[in-house]
Design an enzyme around this catalytic site. Structure first.
Site, mmCIF file in Angstrom:
data_model
loop_
_atom_site.group_PDB
_atom_site.id
_atom_site.type_symbol
_atom_site.label_atom_id
_atom_site.label_comp_id
_atom_site.label_asym_id
_atom_site.label_seq_id
_atom_site.Cartn_x
_atom_site.Cartn_y
_atom_site.Cartn_z
ATOM 1 N N SER A 123 4.546 8.413 5.907
ATOM 2 C CA SER A 123 5.803 9.039 6.289
ATOM 3 C C SER A 123 5.617 10.029 7.438
ATOM 4 O O SER A 123 5.279 9.629 8.538
ATOM 5 C CB SER A 123 6.509 9.644 5.075
ATOM 6 O OG SER A 123 5.652 10.378 4.259
ATOM 7 N N HIS A 148 8.729 5.134 6.573
ATOM 8 C CA HIS A 148 9.984 4.902 5.859
ATOM 9 C C HIS A 148 11.000 5.941 6.308
ATOM 10 O O HIS A 148 10.693 6.821 7.101
ATOM 11 C CB HIS A 148 9.791 4.899 4.334
ATOM 12 C CG HIS A 148 9.350 6.199 3.747
ATOM 13 N ND1 HIS A 148 9.074 6.362 2.415
ATOM 14 C CD2 HIS A 148 9.126 7.411 4.312
ATOM 15 C CE1 HIS A 148 8.702 7.611 2.183
ATOM 16 N NE2 HIS A 148 8.723 8.262 3.312
#
Length: 225
Positions: A123, A148
């Site tokens: 992330s 993501h």
């Protein structure tokens, strides 16, 4: 108030909150002893790495960690604005605002930034990995990289929740545009790929444009005659 993070924050809190809040025990931080004409001097390993212009991001990303990373970046620029800075990343991600603070500082200072994934860059960790200077982003061969979309929570009156939801969407679009800029991928593809956790091995990350090289072994210096 919206709590926007780039996923994995619950993992970061579970794994690292104790160390961050209480401070890592001195007994767990290796010390390096250097001897000179003036005697011996002890450095903790992170301070010694900093002397070599190496920053190690080895935890989840929160405001405290971001403050430390930003301070080191600014310090190294003041020491020598022409020499590269190296950031080694092994992070599950964390706060978007904290990560963007690191990102903006990386873009602001004069030295070029080399980023290397060692273990995991997930992330916001992956976002920072991709944010190094083009041609200077790398991963070790068995690292894992994941992108993501940011997640967030909101509470309060309905109108406040709507405002916060719009803010989360604005942040999401900003991150998609920045990741597209650094990877060379279309914004639409970044959005599609980050709808769910998208895990990549180093070769896949290389093809995606998140990194530029896979490091397996440091080259052996040539012997001088």
């Amino acid at each position: 108030m919206a709590n926007i993070n780039f996923g994995f924050e619950h993992h970061a809190k579970k794994l690292y909150s104790g160390a961050i809040e209480q401070g890592i025990s001195n007994s767990l931080v290796p010390m390096v002893i250097e001897t000179s004409g003036r005697g011996e001097r002890a450095f903790d390993i992170f301070s010694r790495l900093l002397r070599e212009r190496i920053i190690f991001l080895g935890t989840g990303i929160d405001e405290h960690v971001a403050g430390l990373i930003m301070a080191q970046l600014i310090f190294l620029e003041s020491e020598d604005p022409e020499r590269d800075i190296y950031i080694y990343i092994n992070s599950p991600g964390g706060s978007v605002s904290a990560g963007l603070g690191i990102y903006d500082t990386m873009q602001y200072i004069r030295p070029e930034i080399s980023t290397v994934c060692v273990g995991m860059a997930a992330s916001m960790g992956a976002f920072l990995l991709a944010s190094g200077n083009k041609g200077k982003r790398a991963s070790l061969p068995h690292s894992r990289i994941m992108i993501h979309q940011p997640s967030g929570g909101a509470q309060g009156q309905e109108t406040d929740i709507v405002i916060q939801a719009r803010e989360i969407e604005k942040i999401r679009r900003l991150l998609e545009e920045l990741l597209a800029k650094h990877t060379g991928q279309p914004v639409e593809k970044v959005r599609e790929d980050s709808e769910r956790d998208r895990w990549m091995n180093p070769q896949e990350a290389l093809e995606y444009g998140l990194i530029d090289a896979i490091f397996e072994k440091r080259p052996t210096p040539e012997k001088k005659d």
